[in-house]
Scaffold this motif. Sequence first.
Motif, PDB file in Angstrom:
ATOM      1  N   VAL A 387       0.817  -1.206   0.000  1.00  0.00           N
ATOM      2  CA  VAL A 387       0.000   0.000   0.000  1.00  0.00           C
ATOM      3  C   VAL A 387       0.852   1.258   0.000  1.00  0.00           C
ATOM      4  O   VAL A 387       0.537   2.229  -0.687  1.00  0.00           O
ATOM      5  N   ALA A 388       1.944   1.259   0.750  1.00  0.00           N
ATOM      6  CA  ALA A 388       2.724   2.478   0.957  1.00  0.00           C
ATOM      7  C   ALA A 388       3.162   3.183  -0.332  1.00  0.00           C
ATOM      8  O   ALA A 388       3.019   4.405  -0.434  1.00  0.00           O
ATOM      9  N   PRO A 389       3.697   2.473  -1.356  1.00  0.00           N
ATOM     10  CA  PRO A 389       4.106   3.192  -2.572  1.00  0.00           C
ATOM     11  C   PRO A 389       2.930   3.799  -3.334  1.00  0.00           C
ATOM     12  O   PRO A 389       3.110   4.732  -4.105  1.00  0.00           O
ATOM     13  N   ILE A 390       1.727   3.248  -3.139  1.00  0.00           N
ATOM     14  CA  ILE A 390       0.553   3.706  -3.884  1.00  0.00           C
ATOM     15  C   ILE A 390      -0.202   4.780  -3.124  1.00  0.00           C
ATOM     16  O   ILE A 390      -0.621   5.798  -3.672  1.00  0.00           O
ATOM     17  N   LEU A 394      -2.133   5.868   3.753  1.00  0.00           N
ATOM     18  CA  LEU A 394      -2.982   4.775   4.213  1.00  0.00           C
ATOM     19  C   LEU A 394      -2.196   3.642   4.851  1.00  0.00           C
ATOM     20  O   LEU A 394      -2.755   2.608   5.180  1.00  0.00           O
ATOM     21  N   ALA A 395      -0.885   3.815   4.994  1.00  0.00           N
ATOM     22  CA  ALA A 395      -0.064   2.757   5.598  1.00  0.00           C
ATOM     23  C   ALA A 395       0.903   3.380   6.590  1.00  0.00           C
ATOM     24  O   ALA A 395       1.402   4.481   6.389  1.00  0.00           O
ATOM     25  N   SER A 396       1.154   2.652   7.654  1.00  0.00           N
ATOM     26  CA  SER A 396       2.136   3.122   8.633  1.00  0.00           C
ATOM     27  C   SER A 396       3.533   2.805   8.127  1.00  0.00           C
ATOM     28  O   SER A 396       3.719   2.183   7.088  1.00  0.00           O
ATOM     29  N   ALA A 397       4.526   3.223   8.893  1.00  0.00           N
ATOM     30  CA  ALA A 397       5.911   3.020   8.464  1.00  0.00           C
ATOM     31  C   ALA A 397       6.282   1.560   8.342  1.00  0.00           C
ATOM     32  O   ALA A 397       7.216   1.205   7.641  1.00  0.00           O
ATOM     33  N   GLY A 399       3.957  -0.958   7.582  1.00  0.00           N
ATOM     34  CA  GLY A 399       2.979  -1.698   6.807  1.00  0.00           C
ATOM     35  C   GLY A 399       1.719  -2.084   7.550  1.00  0.00           C
ATOM     36  O   GLY A 399       0.876  -2.759   6.999  1.00  0.00           O
ATOM     37  N   GLU A 400       1.571  -1.669   8.823  1.00  0.00           N
ATOM     38  CA  GLU A 400       0.341  -2.003   9.536  1.00  0.00           C
ATOM     39  C   GLU A 400      -0.825  -1.215   8.948  1.00  0.00           C
ATOM     40  O   GLU A 400      -0.658  -0.141   8.383  1.00  0.00           O
ATOM     41  N   GLN A 401      -2.019  -1.762   9.103  1.00  0.00           N
ATOM     42  CA  GLN A 401      -3.199  -1.110   8.567  1.00  0.00           C
ATOM     43  C   GLN A 401      -3.673   0.001   9.505  1.00  0.00           C
ATOM     44  O   GLN A 401      -3.670  -0.154  10.715  1.00  0.00           O
ATOM     45  N   THR A 402      -4.088   1.111   8.925  1.00  0.00           N
ATOM     46  CA  THR A 402      -4.638   2.200   9.706  1.00  0.00           C
ATOM     47  C   THR A 402      -6.046   1.842  10.165  1.00  0.00           C
ATOM     48  O   THR A 402      -6.668   0.889   9.677  1.00  0.00           O
ATOM     49  N   THR A 403      -6.572   2.639  11.096  1.00  0.00           N
ATOM     50  CA  THR A 403      -7.941   2.417  11.583  1.00  0.00           C
ATOM     51  C   THR A 403      -8.930   2.499  10.437  1.00  0.00           C
ATOM     52  O   THR A 403      -9.851   1.676  10.325  1.00  0.00           O
ATOM     53  N   GLN A 404      -8.742   3.484   9.559  1.00  0.00           N
ATOM     54  CA  GLN A 404      -9.660   3.622   8.422  1.00  0.00           C
ATOM     55  C   GLN A 404      -9.561   2.444   7.465  1.00  0.00           C
ATOM     56  O   GLN A 404     -10.569   2.005   6.908  1.00  0.00           O
ATOM     57  N   MET A 405      -8.345   1.905   7.284  1.00  0.00           N
ATOM     58  CA  MET A 405      -8.193   0.735   6.418  1.00  0.00           C
ATOM     59  C   MET A 405      -8.951  -0.447   7.006  1.00  0.00           C
ATOM     60  O   MET A 405      -9.660  -1.170   6.280  1.00  0.00           O
ATOM     61  N   HIS A 406      -8.821  -0.657   8.305  1.00  0.00           N
ATOM     62  CA  HIS A 406      -9.579  -1.728   8.962  1.00  0.00           C
ATOM     63  C   HIS A 406     -11.075  -1.536   8.737  1.00  0.00           C
ATOM     64  O   HIS A 406     -11.807  -2.496   8.477  1.00  0.00           O
ATOM     65  N   LEU A 407     -11.537  -0.297   8.832  1.00  0.00           N
ATOM     66  CA  LEU A 407     -12.954  -0.011   8.680  1.00  0.00           C
ATOM     67  C   LEU A 407     -13.443  -0.355   7.273  1.00  0.00           C
ATOM     68  O   LEU A 407     -14.494  -0.981   7.098  1.00  0.00           O
ATOM     69  N   ALA A 438      -8.400  -2.185  -1.421  1.00  0.00           N
ATOM     70  CA  ALA A 438      -9.128  -1.086  -0.781  1.00  0.00           C
ATOM     71  C   ALA A 438      -8.551   0.269  -1.158  1.00  0.00           C
ATOM     72  O   ALA A 438      -9.295   1.227  -1.399  1.00  0.00           O
ATOM     73  N   CYS A 439      -7.210   0.368  -1.221  1.00  0.00           N
ATOM     74  CA  CYS A 439      -6.623   1.675  -1.504  1.00  0.00           C
ATOM     75  C   CYS A 439      -6.850   2.103  -2.944  1.00  0.00           C
ATOM     76  O   CYS A 439      -6.632   3.268  -3.288  1.00  0.00           O
ATOM     77  N   HIS A 440      -7.313   1.175  -3.799  1.00  0.00           N
ATOM     78  CA  HIS A 440      -7.626   1.519  -5.187  1.00  0.00           C
ATOM     79  C   HIS A 440      -9.103   1.881  -5.384  1.00  0.00           C
ATOM     80  O   HIS A 440      -9.467   2.360  -6.463  1.00  0.00           O
ATOM     81  N   ILE A 441      -9.946   1.642  -4.401  1.00  0.00           N
ATOM     82  CA  ILE A 441     -11.388   1.839  -4.598  1.00  0.00           C
ATOM     83  C   ILE A 441     -11.709   3.280  -4.978  1.00  0.00           C
ATOM     84  O   ILE A 441     -12.532   3.546  -5.860  1.00  0.00           O
TER      85      ILE A 441
END
Length: 602
Positions: A387-390, A394-397, A399-407, A438-441
């Motif tokens: 996710v990070a390069p795109i 939306l990604a932490s340092a 690679g963990e998912q953010t709260t919004q990503m989980h949602l 999800a990050c492409h939606i």
Amino acid sequence: MTSPVDIITLENFESKMPRWNPTSSNHLYALVDMGSNGIRFSISDLSPPSARLLRCVYQERAAISLFDALNESSSAEDGQNRPLTFPADTIKLVSQTLARFWKIAVDDYGVPPAQVTVFATEAMRRAENAAAMLDAISAETPDLVVHILAPHVETLFGSVGARSGFVDVKGLFLDLGGGSVQMTYMDTHAAKAEDEVNYAVAAAMAGESLPFGAARLIKVLENASAAVQAAEKSKLHGGMGEAFQKLRAKFPSLAATAAAARETDGSGIDIYVCGGGFRGYGSMLMHKDRIQPYPIPIIGTYTRSGKAFSKTKDMLKANKDFDGKIFGMSKRRRAQFPAIVTVVEALIAAVPRIRSVTFCAGGNREGALMMKLPYAIRESNPLALLVAPIAPSLASAHGEQTTQMHLVLDTLISALPDDAPSSRTATVFGQQLGPLFACHIWARTGQDADLNASAALHDAVTGYPGYPGLTHFGRAVLGLTLCARWGAGLGPIDHQLHRNLRELVDRTDSNASFWADYIGAVAAALARVVTAWPVSPDAIKDTIRFRTSTKCGKKHKISLAISISERAARGINLQDLVDIFKNVAKRADDKALTVITETFAA
């Protein structure tokens, strides 16, 4: 003065080869693999936090066959090991080639000299005048050190390099080069369960290296007498069988899998293969694949069933009869193909039941890079870094998912029926590609939907070059799901690609393309109501909800209810949301889908 031959063993490789330092100011590492069939050079960026990706920034291959260059005595074709030497012109060419690689690495790319590694394998192990080769290299490039890998280290690097392309693995690993073939076994699930940090080294110690590489074996098949050919094939079959039985005795999970393998239930042993020889066989399988044109133009992570893999006579015939260019196969590889098939047949005879064979892109160089990294990074999930390069926000340092990503992911998954197991495995979620999907939606929302649908297919097929963790199945599922998110309105040129990707995923799981269409439509409905990436936890849950129920009968009937807040429903034609799903079940004979909409007070 003769240069000492520096042998790298399992006991000393960590001290002999430069280690990765996360605090270093320069994370470029150059590697040269002096293989028997060619010399490969690459520069990789191991900068944190994405070191696990082994990102290659430069690569080149010198078509120098060290094995062919060895001058065999007149009686060396009798199948016996005889003294072998490199001719003077080969020594000169190799030393000049390595000097050029050194210049590219150190002068052009700024790789620290201490982070340049050169290693050699079977041809250098067998050469009587290996020290003369090392002297010439040292004369051309005084600061360059060449390491010769012991067979067990070659097994280690080859298997870990192949393993580097996947999240987790469980199966036999084989590497077929020009001079030798290695076999070992890895089970990352068992290793993690047992907190076994040295499972790769344990696998290498238990593995076997057999002197039956494609370049060596083809000389026997073409030049030796029938009696010698039969004797060498017998040694190969015996060596393969003994190697498998040794691994079976060493690793309980392999023994259990072999004991439980049955033809009727599709069980069996999974195999991962790397090295130019096996990749050549995979290219021939791809050439003869019933899906034509095969939609994904990379051999790495290409998977076929054991049944397809075992059709060696068909592969030999194709190599002999086809006059044109076969994608992924050089003239040299095609000339060696009978030897490659001989090794494949020995493998088939040794393993009781092969369920699947996956062709891997990685090899010695990737394995050497992986073994520089700490265990925690080696075993981390590379897909978490997608996710990070795109979408960096939306990604932490790490690679963990953010709260919004989980949602977002939880909302999408809530639209999946609980009683449909396939929906969990044959989807972007089962392939651990949910965050990337999800990050492409909401990406490209200012562009034409039909162009986005086309781009989704092509990006999944050719994008993320060399990205570890992305299998052919995963790429196809991702492309189909993103295409469906944009309505799958494709022009004629993309229809065949779409059909072929559907056929690819459905032969692995007959429900895969249906779930791609379904999840893509759910994402489209979500984006129609929530028009941008949610900035707060309430942005979705107070706006849109999904609820499903199912009923099994002659058809698997799925009912999806889309609930929208009264506030969000203003100005939206709810029938438009229903229409998003109108084509989802048309291609699925065993499924029916009903979609309703309703509103709720926020």
